[in-house]
Design a protein around this motif. Structure first.
Motif, mmCIF file in Angstrom:
data_model
loop_
_atom_site.group_PDB
_atom_site.id
_atom_site.type_symbol
_atom_site.label_atom_id
_atom_site.label_comp_id
_atom_site.label_asym_id
_atom_site.label_seq_id
_atom_site.Cartn_x
_atom_site.Cartn_y
_atom_site.Cartn_z
ATOM 1 N N ALA A 69 0.837 -1.211 0.000
ATOM 2 C CA ALA A 69 0.000 0.000 0.000
ATOM 3 C C ALA A 69 0.867 1.254 0.000
ATOM 4 C CB ALA A 69 -0.921 0.003 1.214
ATOM 5 N N THR A 70 2.179 1.074 0.222
ATOM 6 C CA THR A 70 3.056 2.247 0.332
ATOM 7 C C THR A 70 4.363 2.067 -0.455
ATOM 8 O OG1 THR A 70 3.765 1.258 2.419
ATOM 9 C CG2 THR A 70 2.260 3.129 2.572
ATOM 10 N N PRO A 71 4.299 2.204 -1.780
ATOM 11 C CA PRO A 71 5.553 2.170 -2.542
ATOM 12 C C PRO A 71 6.469 3.309 -2.085
ATOM 13 C CG PRO A 71 3.684 2.807 -3.947
ATOM 14 C CD PRO A 71 3.121 2.389 -2.634
ATOM 15 N N PRO A 72 7.751 2.996 -1.773
ATOM 16 C CA PRO A 72 8.636 4.029 -1.224
ATOM 17 C C PRO A 72 9.079 5.057 -2.273
ATOM 18 C CG PRO A 72 9.829 1.977 -1.523
ATOM 19 C CD PRO A 72 8.406 1.687 -1.893
ATOM 20 N N LYS A 73 9.687 6.121 -1.775
ATOM 21 C CA LYS A 73 10.049 7.268 -2.616
ATOM 22 C C LYS A 73 10.980 6.861 -3.768
ATOM 23 C CE LYS A 73 10.282 11.871 -3.156
ATOM 24 N NZ LYS A 73 10.274 12.000 -4.610
ATOM 25 N N TRP A 74 11.997 6.038 -3.454
ATOM 26 C CA TRP A 74 12.951 5.700 -4.518
ATOM 27 C C TRP A 74 12.258 4.989 -5.674
ATOM 28 C CZ3 TRP A 74 13.126 0.588 -5.643
ATOM 29 C CH2 TRP A 74 12.860 -0.334 -4.630
ATOM 30 N N LEU A 75 11.232 4.210 -5.336
ATOM 31 C CA LEU A 75 10.543 3.446 -6.376
ATOM 32 C C LEU A 75 9.683 4.376 -7.245
ATOM 33 C CD1 LEU A 75 9.738 0.839 -7.723
ATOM 34 C CD2 LEU A 75 8.253 0.310 -5.791
ATOM 35 N N ILE A 76 9.027 5.312 -6.595
ATOM 36 C CA ILE A 76 8.204 6.266 -7.345
ATOM 37 C C ILE A 76 9.097 7.156 -8.217
ATOM 38 C CG2 ILE A 76 6.660 8.274 -7.068
ATOM 39 C CD1 ILE A 76 5.334 5.554 -6.523
ATOM 40 N N SER A 130 1.722 10.250 1.278
ATOM 41 C CA SER A 130 0.801 9.603 2.228
ATOM 42 C C SER A 130 0.832 8.103 1.934
ATOM 43 C CB SER A 130 -0.600 10.207 2.167
ATOM 44 O OG SER A 130 -1.202 10.014 0.905
ATOM 45 N N ARG A 131 -0.253 7.568 1.409
ATOM 46 C CA ARG A 131 -0.240 6.142 1.087
ATOM 47 C C ARG A 131 -1.228 5.862 -0.036
ATOM 48 N NH1 ARG A 131 -3.457 3.658 6.419
ATOM 49 N NH2 ARG A 131 -5.193 5.114 6.330
ATOM 50 N N ARG A 132 -1.204 4.624 -0.537
ATOM 51 C CA ARG A 132 -2.123 4.153 -1.580
ATOM 52 C C ARG A 132 -2.016 4.987 -2.862
ATOM 53 N NH1 ARG A 132 -4.123 0.147 -0.600
ATOM 54 N NH2 ARG A 132 -4.914 0.285 -2.706
ATOM 55 N N HIS A 133 -0.800 5.431 -3.176
ATOM 56 C CA HIS A 133 -0.641 6.313 -4.332
ATOM 57 C C HIS A 133 -0.407 5.556 -5.630
ATOM 58 C CE1 HIS A 133 2.725 5.980 -1.517
ATOM 59 N NE2 HIS A 133 3.535 5.893 -2.553
ATOM 60 N N TYR A 134 -0.618 4.248 -5.631
ATOM 61 C CA TYR A 134 -0.309 3.485 -6.848
ATOM 62 C C TYR A 134 -1.555 3.202 -7.684
ATOM 63 C CZ TYR A 134 -2.142 -0.691 -4.460
ATOM 64 O OH TYR A 134 -2.942 -1.593 -3.806
ATOM 65 N N TRP A 178 4.066 10.716 16.028
ATOM 66 C CA TRP A 178 4.355 11.569 14.877
ATOM 67 C C TRP A 178 3.467 11.229 13.696
ATOM 68 C CZ3 TRP A 178 5.734 6.783 13.957
ATOM 69 C CH2 TRP A 178 6.656 6.144 14.767
ATOM 70 N N ALA A 179 3.559 12.114 12.713
ATOM 71 C CA ALA A 179 2.908 11.954 11.405
ATOM 72 C C ALA A 179 1.381 11.974 11.466
ATOM 73 C CB ALA A 179 3.438 10.727 10.685
ATOM 74 N N GLN A 180 0.757 11.456 10.396
ATOM 75 C CA GLN A 180 -0.677 11.713 10.175
ATOM 76 C C GLN A 180 -1.579 11.239 11.313
ATOM 77 O OE1 GLN A 180 1.506 10.849 7.848
ATOM 78 N NE2 GLN A 180 0.839 11.376 5.769
ATOM 79 N N GLU A 181 -1.242 10.117 11.916
ATOM 80 C CA GLU A 181 -2.192 9.527 12.871
ATOM 81 C C GLU A 181 -1.795 9.740 14.329
ATOM 82 O OE1 GLU A 181 -2.766 5.527 11.360
ATOM 83 O OE2 GLU A 181 -4.139 6.274 9.815
ATOM 84 N N GLN A 182 -1.061 10.840 14.595
ATOM 85 C CA GLN A 182 -0.592 11.043 15.983
ATOM 86 C C GLN A 182 -1.731 11.261 16.971
ATOM 87 O OE1 GLN A 182 1.420 15.129 16.389
ATOM 88 N NE2 GLN A 182 1.811 14.546 14.271
#
Ligand code: GAL
Length: 636
Positions: A60-67, A87-91, A343-347
């Motif tokens: 659900a979360t392809p990393p930055k290097w892959l994108i 964020s996530r699910r950007h594929y 941290w981050a979105q769900e803190q």
């Protein structure tokens, strides 16, 4: 902190832990530089305490290097804009490059952990479709869609004719001309949109299947599951589930209420308990999706972060929601999450532990729950209860039907899922248990079959309905369209006319202030009404002469959406007619039978008195808000 965490989990009565579902950037920080050591340590640590592990694939979360390497992986929105990283699910499900990348990481993981004793199950990806991610308008999707159309329709003439493309000169000369259903001047052809929905749903299934195949190969004997969502119908869940062993779902009753409920009265009334039928409806739905095997894999432990407002649950609800899942037959109920991340979105989303590792409020209720589970297990053992009698009512749930109504609602207050849930509520208010099943399910054991969102009728279902002796309730709009979303040649309800001689000659949608009533029988219809031509006498007549509700032997056709009170009395009468024992409940109390036990829950704002015969093994007849009771009915 991990050994300590694992010990505390075990001491709390937890036995199954899910990990890893978003961990790609740590499993493979750079292309081909894998680092699985930390996950190995985590799984070993959990195993040392006897905990079972569900490993999530991190797709659900392809990393930055892959994108960065392959920007074409990104899904594309309706305006042609790639959805961003961050964020996530950007594929995009149709990206072949992404499919290969997923196979690569999943195979690695499956080989590394597939035989580990602690790993008893795998979760594929995470919440397919969350954040509106089923549909993508990428170039890869367009290419795959044309291919899909070729397979479904065979020739472009067939496609043109099935979609009615002669209308507004929308005809294509070849499959290469078929476009994406977006950015048109006004309403797109509904058949085009439906085809794209079907295609996108199939893409989810084939994407999922690639992972399942590898997991089965390298991790034999383990269950494979996916975590589905609440109030979510954007792909056909039965199709993905056919490749899985268990359907699981993520239950956030307060979040759903504030995000999805239509009325402020409901939002106020159920603010801290959630709607009394929200969890139950999904438990019953996912039991059907999972062909009997289902879990709650994420359960709200306190306030969440993502709804318009995020109130705290009423004390008692953590225990109540868990026992409710058990009462509906869940094999596992698991909280999201162990520790609140600072941290981050769900803190601001709670867990069982606060960010500093001290216990949050849910934990005290979980201790009580663990004691309840012991009492229940002991009772079942001692009493030898083996009741396997299932619910007397079946709801047919049809994802394509739901989608057809969304694509062409013909009235903006018509909520396809809401209507099914209204009928469900009426059954549950009468104390009756319900199964929710697909159109091809075996329907032999039911006394009442409710068909509420089967807009195009599947032939297997038609056959079951033609031969059943159960009462069949057909709701408005059922059978009203062909499989390609046009009006059947014999008029609605199309194939259902073989069950009951009614023809719909006019439909109307109504704004909320317009309520139509009948003369004698007190039917009240809102939002949707149909004018019927039939040799049958209607059971009642509207003030303007239209007939209301038709009946032919065991087949009932309801030609409008009844308002709450009217629906309740209509459903109660249908249940009684079908010979089903009803237990009228106040709208805050819910009951569910499970293995000869009866579970009672109070979602309401007031103390309630239960008048049900049986021996109380947990709780007592008086139920305060948020309280539960369990009775042995002695019918084992
Ligand atoms: C689910 C998701 C989790 C987490 C949770 C928050 O939708 O699967 O990863 O985001 O919601 O409530």
């Amino acid at each position: 902190m991990w050994p300590d965490d694992a010990r505390r989990m075990r001491e709390l009565g937890i036995s199954v832990v899910r990990v890893g579902e978003f961990s790609w950037s740590r499993l493979e920080p750079q292309r081909d530089q894998f680092n699985f050591d930390w996950l190995q340590r985590a799984v070993d640590t959990l195993h040392a305490e006897g905990l079972e592990v569900v490993l999530g694939t991190p797709t659900a979360t392809p990393p930055k290097w892959l994108i960065d390497e392959h920007p074409s992986i990104l899904a594309v929105d309706e305006s042609g804009q790639p959805r961003g990283f961050g964020s996530r699910r950007h594929y995009c499900f149709s990206s072949n490059i992404y499919r290969q990348e997923c196979q690569r990481i999943v195979e690695r993981m499956a080989k590394a952990f597939g035989q580990h004793k602690a790993v008893t199950a795998w979760q594929t990806d995470n919440e397919y479709g969350c954040h509106s991610t089923i549909i993508s308008y990428s170039n890869d999707a367009l290419v795959a869609f044309r291919q899909w159309c070729k397979q479904r329709y065979g020739s472009i003439d067939q496609l043109n004719s099935d979609w009615g493309n002669v209308f507004w000169s929308m005809e294509y000369r070849s499959f290469d001309e078929v476009g994406l259903p977006c950015s048109a001047v006004t309403e797109l052809n509904p058949a085009h949109r439906l085809a794209y929905w079907r295609f996108s749903s199939d893409q989810v299934a084939s994407f999922n299947r690639l992972q399942v195949k590898l997991l089965r190969q390298h991790s034999p004997g383990r269950d494979i599951l996916h975590n589905y969502m609440g109030n979510f119908t954007e792909f056909d869940h039965y199709t993905t589930a056919a490749d899985l062993d268990i359907a699981t779902w993520d239950n956030y009753p307060l979040g759903f209420l504030d995000r999805d409920s239509e009325s402020d009265t409901d939002k106020k009334k159920w603010l801290r308990t959630g709607h009394p039928d929200s969890s139950a409806f999904h438990h019953d739905l996912y039991r059907g999706v999972g062909r009997g095997r289902w879990w709650v894999i994420e359960q709200q432990p306190g306030p969440v972060n993502w709804a318009p407002h995020n109130p705290a649950p009423l004390p008692g609800m953590i225990r109540l929601w868990a026992l409710e899942a058990l009462a509906h037959g869940a094999e596992v109920m698991s909280w999201f999450r162990w520790r609140q991340a600072p941290w981050a979105q769900e803190q601001n989303h709670t867990g069982l532990l606060l960010p500093d590792s001290t216990e949050d409020e849910a934990v005290a209720e979980i201790r009580q729950l663990t004691a309840d589970l012991d009492v229940i297990a002991h009772e079942l053992k001692e009493s030898g209860n083996a009741s396997t009698q299932g619910p007397p009512v079946a709801f047919i749930f049809d994802y394509a039907g739901d989608q057809m109504l969304r694509i062409q609602p013909q009235g903006n207050n018509y909520s396809p899922l809401g209507w099914v849930q209204d009928i469900y509520t009426a059954c549950r208010n009468a104390g009756v248990d319900v199964d929710i099943v697909p159109a091809d399910a075996l329907l032999d054991s039911y006394q009442l079959i409710v068909v509420a969102n089967s807009i195009s009728i599947n032939d297997t279902l038609l056959k079951s309905l033609q031969t059943t002796s159960a009462h069949v309730l057909l709701g408005p709009r059922c059978g009203s369209k062909t499989d390609e979303l046009s009006i059947p040649s014999n008029l609605p309800p199309g194939k259902l006319q073989s069950l009951i001689p009614v023809r719909v000659t006019r439909v109307e949608s109504l704004p909320d202030f317009a309520i139509e009533t009948t003369q004698c029988e007190n039917f009240e219809v809102h939002r949707w009404r149909e004018k019927i031509d039939s040799k049958l006498q209607p059971q009642a007549t509207f003030n303007d002469g239209w007939g209301c509700y038709y009946r032919h032997n065991n087949i009932h056709y309801l030609n409008g959406c009844l308002t709450e009170t009217s629906l309740q009395s209509f459903i109660t009468t249908r249940l009684e007619e079908a010979g089903i024992l009803i237990t009228p409940l106040t709208d805050g109390i819910r009951i569910r039978k499970h293995k000869g036990l009866l579970f009672a829950f109070n979602f309401g704002p007031d103390k309630e008195q239960l008048s049900i015969d049986g021996r109380f093994i947990i709780g007592q007849p008086e139920l305060a808000p948020g309280e539960i009771a369990v009775l042995n009915l002695g019918d084992g």
